[in-house]
Design a protein around this motif. Structure first.
Motif, PDB file in Angstrom:
ATOM      1  N   PHE A 244       0.852  -1.185   0.000  1.00 43.23           N
ATOM      2  CA  PHE A 244       0.000   0.000   0.000  1.00 43.23           C
ATOM      3  C   PHE A 244       0.892   1.240   0.000  1.00 43.23           C
ATOM      4  CE2 PHE A 244      -2.706   3.210   2.153  1.00 43.23           C
ATOM      5  CZ  PHE A 244      -3.794   3.182   1.294  1.00 43.23           C
ATOM      6  N   ALA A 245       0.616   2.167  -0.925  1.00 40.93           N
ATOM      7  CA  ALA A 245       1.413   3.385  -1.051  1.00 40.93           C
ATOM      8  C   ALA A 245       0.919   4.448  -0.081  1.00 40.93           C
ATOM      9  CB  ALA A 245       1.342   3.906  -2.484  1.00 40.93           C
ATOM     10  N   ILE A 246       1.857   5.106   0.602  1.00 44.64           N
ATOM     11  CA  ILE A 246       1.509   6.185   1.529  1.00 44.64           C
ATOM     12  C   ILE A 246       2.473   7.352   1.303  1.00 44.64           C
ATOM     13  CG2 ILE A 246       0.610   4.596   3.284  1.00 44.64           C
ATOM     14  CD1 ILE A 246       3.255   4.955   4.806  1.00 44.64           C
ATOM     15  N   SER A 247       2.085   8.519   1.735  1.00 41.96           N
ATOM     16  CA  SER A 247       3.014   9.650   1.697  1.00 41.96           C
ATOM     17  C   SER A 247       3.974   9.506   2.871  1.00 41.96           C
ATOM     18  CB  SER A 247       2.261  10.977   1.783  1.00 41.96           C
ATOM     19  OG  SER A 247       1.523  11.063   2.984  1.00 41.96           O
ATOM     20  N   GLN A 248       5.142  10.049   2.727  1.00 39.20           N
ATOM     21  CA  GLN A 248       6.164   9.869   3.749  1.00 39.20           C
ATOM     22  C   GLN A 248       5.709  10.328   5.132  1.00 39.20           C
ATOM     23  OE1 GLN A 248       9.575  11.953   2.176  1.00 39.20           O
ATOM     24  NE2 GLN A 248      10.226  10.209   0.925  1.00 39.20           N
ATOM     25  N   GLU A 249       5.007  11.431   5.167  1.00 35.57           N
ATOM     26  CA  GLU A 249       4.677  12.040   6.450  1.00 35.57           C
ATOM     27  C   GLU A 249       3.693  11.240   7.286  1.00 35.57           C
ATOM     28  OE1 GLU A 249       4.674  13.501   3.571  1.00 35.57           O
ATOM     29  OE2 GLU A 249       6.297  14.976   3.678  1.00 35.57           O
ATOM     30  N   VAL A 250       2.999  10.266   6.696  1.00 31.92           N
ATOM     31  CA  VAL A 250       2.031   9.494   7.482  1.00 31.92           C
ATOM     32  C   VAL A 250       2.592   8.132   7.894  1.00 31.92           C
ATOM     33  CG1 VAL A 250       0.072  10.627   6.351  1.00 31.92           C
ATOM     34  CG2 VAL A 250       0.901   8.439   5.465  1.00 31.92           C
ATOM     35  N   LEU A 251       3.888   7.939   7.726  1.00 32.87           N
ATOM     36  CA  LEU A 251       4.481   6.671   8.117  1.00 32.87           C
ATOM     37  C   LEU A 251       4.196   6.357   9.585  1.00 32.87           C
ATOM     38  CD1 LEU A 251       6.269   4.194   7.629  1.00 32.87           C
ATOM     39  CD2 LEU A 251       8.269   5.639   8.129  1.00 32.87           C
ATOM     40  N   GLY A 252       4.176   7.398  10.412  1.00 28.92           N
ATOM     41  CA  GLY A 252       3.917   7.198  11.834  1.00 28.92           C
ATOM     42  C   GLY A 252       2.598   6.500  12.107  1.00 28.92           C
ATOM     43  N   ASP A 253       1.610   6.722  11.245  1.00 31.55           N
ATOM     44  CA  ASP A 253       0.304   6.078  11.419  1.00 31.55           C
ATOM     45  C   ASP A 253       0.392   4.569  11.165  1.00 31.55           C
ATOM     46  OD1 ASP A 253      -0.684   8.607  11.859  1.00 31.55           O
ATOM     47  OD2 ASP A 253      -1.435   8.868   9.812  1.00 31.55           O
ATOM     48  N   TYR A 254       1.391   4.131  10.428  1.00 32.38           N
ATOM     49  CA  TYR A 254       1.535   2.722  10.058  1.00 32.38           C
ATOM     50  C   TYR A 254       2.689   2.045  10.808  1.00 32.38           C
ATOM     51  CZ  TYR A 254      -1.633   3.723   6.191  1.00 32.38           C
ATOM     52  OH  TYR A 254      -2.727   4.079   5.440  1.00 32.38           O
ATOM     53  N   ALA A 255       3.385   2.828  11.604  1.00 33.20           N
ATOM     54  CA  ALA A 255       4.582   2.307  12.255  1.00 33.20           C
ATOM     55  C   ALA A 255       4.248   1.410  13.435  1.00 33.20           C
ATOM     56  CB  ALA A 255       5.467   3.464  12.721  1.00 33.20           C
ATOM     57  N   GLY A 256       4.888   0.240  13.461  1.00 38.32           N
ATOM     58  CA  GLY A 256       4.756  -0.652  14.600  1.00 38.32           C
ATOM     59  C   GLY A 256       5.821  -0.352  15.638  1.00 38.32           C
ATOM     60  N   ASP A 257       5.998  -1.245  16.581  1.00 35.87           N
ATOM     61  CA  ASP A 257       7.042  -1.080  17.589  1.00 35.87           C
ATOM     62  C   ASP A 257       8.423  -1.169  16.970  1.00 35.87           C
ATOM     63  OD1 ASP A 257       5.236  -0.979  19.903  1.00 35.87           O
ATOM     64  OD2 ASP A 257       4.804  -3.072  19.364  1.00 35.87           O
ATOM     65  N   TYR A 258       8.504  -1.852  15.828  1.00 37.70           N
ATOM     66  CA  TYR A 258       9.757  -1.995  15.087  1.00 37.70           C
ATOM     67  C   TYR A 258       9.476  -1.698  13.619  1.00 37.70           C
ATOM     68  CZ  TYR A 258      11.622  -4.276  19.242  1.00 37.70           C
ATOM     69  OH  TYR A 258      12.035  -4.539  20.524  1.00 37.70           O
ATOM     70  N   ILE A 259      10.465  -1.095  12.956  1.00 38.07           N
ATOM     71  CA  ILE A 259      10.331  -0.777  11.524  1.00 38.07           C
ATOM     72  C   ILE A 259      11.526  -1.352  10.770  1.00 38.07           C
ATOM     73  CG2 ILE A 259      10.189   1.025   9.766  1.00 38.07           C
ATOM     74  CD1 ILE A 259       9.057   2.889  11.907  1.00 38.07           C
ATOM     75  N   VAL A 260      11.236  -2.120   9.720  1.00 40.03           N
ATOM     76  CA  VAL A 260      12.267  -2.566   8.783  1.00 40.03           C
ATOM     77  C   VAL A 260      12.098  -1.709   7.538  1.00 40.03           C
ATOM     78  CG1 VAL A 260      13.153  -4.465   7.394  1.00 40.03           C
ATOM     79  CG2 VAL A 260      12.240  -4.918   9.689  1.00 40.03           C
ATOM     80  N   LEU A 261      13.072  -0.842   7.277  1.00 39.73           N
ATOM     81  CA  LEU A 261      12.959   0.129   6.188  1.00 39.73           C
ATOM     82  C   LEU A 261      13.958  -0.180   5.082  1.00 39.73           C
ATOM     83  CD1 LEU A 261      11.772   2.807   5.070  1.00 39.73           C
ATOM     84  CD2 LEU A 261      13.600   3.995   6.331  1.00 39.73           C
ATOM     85  N   SER A 262      13.447  -0.476   3.893  1.00 39.10           N
ATOM     86  CA  SER A 262      14.289  -0.712   2.717  1.00 39.10           C
ATOM     87  C   SER A 262      14.444   0.594   1.954  1.00 39.10           C
ATOM     88  CB  SER A 262      13.657  -1.771   1.803  1.00 39.10           C
ATOM     89  OG  SER A 262      13.566  -3.008   2.472  1.00 39.10           O
ATOM     90  N   VAL A 263      15.680   0.966   1.657  1.00 36.94           N
ATOM     91  CA  VAL A 263      15.944   2.202   0.917  1.00 36.94           C
ATOM     92  C   VAL A 263      16.942   1.896  -0.197  1.00 36.94           C
ATOM     93  CG1 VAL A 263      16.784   4.571   1.027  1.00 36.94           C
ATOM     94  CG2 VAL A 263      15.603   3.590   2.998  1.00 36.94           C
ATOM     95  N   PRO A 264      16.575   2.132  -1.460  1.00 36.70           N
ATOM     96  CA  PRO A 264      17.534   1.921  -2.557  1.00 36.70           C
ATOM     97  C   PRO A 264      18.730   2.844  -2.402  1.00 36.70           C
ATOM     98  CG  PRO A 264      15.290   2.113  -3.391  1.00 36.70           C
ATOM     99  CD  PRO A 264      15.243   2.519  -1.954  1.00 36.70           C
ATOM    100  N   GLU A 265      19.915   2.342  -2.707  1.00 35.69           N
ATOM    101  CA  GLU A 265      21.129   3.133  -2.536  1.00 35.69           C
ATOM    102  C   GLU A 265      21.147   4.375  -3.411  1.00 35.69           C
ATOM    103  OE1 GLU A 265      24.269   0.262  -3.212  1.00 35.69           O
ATOM    104  OE2 GLU A 265      24.655   0.150  -1.048  1.00 35.69           O
ATOM    105  N   ASP A 266      20.464   4.314  -4.563  1.00 37.98           N
ATOM    106  CA  ASP A 266      20.487   5.445  -5.488  1.00 37.98           C
ATOM    107  C   ASP A 266      19.308   6.390  -5.288  1.00 37.98           C
ATOM    108  OD1 ASP A 266      18.524   3.732  -6.354  1.00 37.98           O
ATOM    109  OD2 ASP A 266      19.064   3.835  -8.475  1.00 37.98           O
ATOM    110  N   GLN A 267      18.552   6.206  -4.189  1.00 34.38           N
ATOM    111  CA  GLN A 267      17.392   7.053  -3.920  1.00 34.38           C
ATOM    112  C   GLN A 267      17.680   8.002  -2.760  1.00 34.38           C
ATOM    113  OE1 GLN A 267      13.967   6.838  -5.291  1.00 34.38           O
ATOM    114  NE2 GLN A 267      14.991   5.775  -6.960  1.00 34.38           N
ATOM    115  N   ASP A 268      16.979   9.112  -2.731  1.00 28.76           N
ATOM    116  CA  ASP A 268      17.131  10.097  -1.674  1.00 28.76           C
ATOM    117  C   ASP A 268      16.539   9.562  -0.369  1.00 28.76           C
ATOM    118  OD1 ASP A 268      17.360  12.365  -0.140  1.00 28.76           O
ATOM    119  OD2 ASP A 268      15.686  13.408  -1.087  1.00 28.76           O
ATOM    120  N   SER A 269      17.350   9.520   0.661  1.00 30.45           N
ATOM    121  CA  SER A 269      16.869   9.053   1.962  1.00 30.45           C
ATOM    122  C   SER A 269      16.943  10.148   3.017  1.00 30.45           C
ATOM    123  CB  SER A 269      17.683   7.837   2.413  1.00 30.45           C
ATOM    124  OG  SER A 269      19.051   8.194   2.564  1.00 30.45           O
TER     125      SER A 269
END
Length: 308
Positions: free
Chosen positions: A235-260
């Protein structure tokens, strides 16, 4: 020469000739066996019907998703799509493989494959099937471990695949038990990925380690993620609402060539899991798939991160 020697010499000559013929026939039979072994075939029951494939494929082209499965089974891959070629986990196994796409018909022909494997969503499937026996799968038609077994069937290594699956399930369950003992039975885990300034959260069967965390380990998914991502897979979300979907732990995948850079913002660092040091970042290229080789990497990653 005495006459009685003649029959004896003739017999001796015939014996030598017979031995020579026997040896020649034996060599021919050995050659036939060798030739037969290189052209031996088996029949795989594909989604579209039975397809004859080589019993011992030597030159496989993978057009999507399954390179890691073949590498895990020790099968030689001579051509692969760019997504898998860029996976650091595959670099050694694919160092001699050429990057090809489903549109590169001539390039695929030049690789002289004896088997082609991919997803049935690729274009030019009919043209590709004319090059070599081609097996195309529907993503998600079977579960991720059965998919590995299906790959094993295609390359005549079903027993090896089944043995790996049984072992993997035991190991994943054992690690999951240890993780739950440490973080608690009710702790929740969110799997998210950043791509092109968009975030995605995932259900329990869309790679990125979700199958291991949710299916094999039995870790819990936040209710908001379950509500929006479980059925469709992501499910696609905007970055700013990640907190609404965040559990006690977050596994975050970020491509090396993308802005993080968003991970340095105030809103991101105000997420409870981030504040508690429960954010586990990973190179997305290593986590995209759910093939056997990637699953091994993911399991090792989770064991180290959650139990360190």
């Amino acid at each position: 020469m005495k006459k009685w020697l003649l029959p004896l010499m003739m017999v001796f000559t015939l014996v030598l000739a017979a031995c020579g013929n026997t040896e020649e026939n034996s060599n021919k039979k050995n050659e036939e066996v060798k030739e037969g072994s290189s052209t031996e075939t088996i029949t795989y029951q594909s989604e579209t019907g039975p397809i004859e494939v080589p019993a011992h494929p030597k030159r496989v082209v993978v057009l999507s998703s399954y390179a890691g499965d073949l590498l895990q089974l020790g099968v030689n891959v001579v051509g692969v799509d760019a997504w898998e070629a860029n996976n650091p986990n595959f670099h050694d196994g694919l160092k001699d493989a050429k990057i090809v796409e489903n549109t590169d018909i001539e390039k695929i022909i030049d690789l002289d494959p004896d088997l082609i494997i991919g997803l049935n969503t690729i274009e030019n499937g009919d043209k590709i099937a004319e090059i070599a026996p081609t097996i195309l799968f529907t993503y998600g038609k079977v579960d991720y471990l059965q998919q590995f077994i299906e790959i094993g069937k295609v390359v005549n290594k079903e027993k090896e695949a089944e043995k790996w699956v049984q072992d993997f399930k035991v190991r994943a369950s054992e690690v999951g038990t240890k993780i739950k003992e440490k973080i608690g039975e009710e702790a929740t885990v969110t799997v998210a990925e950043s791509f092109d300034k968009q975030l995605y959260v995932f259900g329990d069967n869309w790679a990125r380690g979700t199958e291991i965390l949710y299916q094999e380990m039995g870790l819990k998914m936040p209710e908001k993620v379950k509500e929006d991502a479980l059925e469709p897979g992501y499910f696609a979300i905007s970055q700013e609402v990640l907190g609404d979907y965040a559990g006690d732990y977050i596994v975050l995948s970020v491509p090396e060539d993308q802005d993080s850079s968003f991970t340095k913002t105030a809103w991101f660092n105000d997420i409870e899991a981030v504040k508690n040091g429960h954010l586990y970042k990973v190179n997305a290229s290593t986590f995209y798939f759910n093939d056997a080789k990637t699953l091994e990497y993911q399991l090792d990653f989770f064991e180290k991160q959650f139990l360190q």
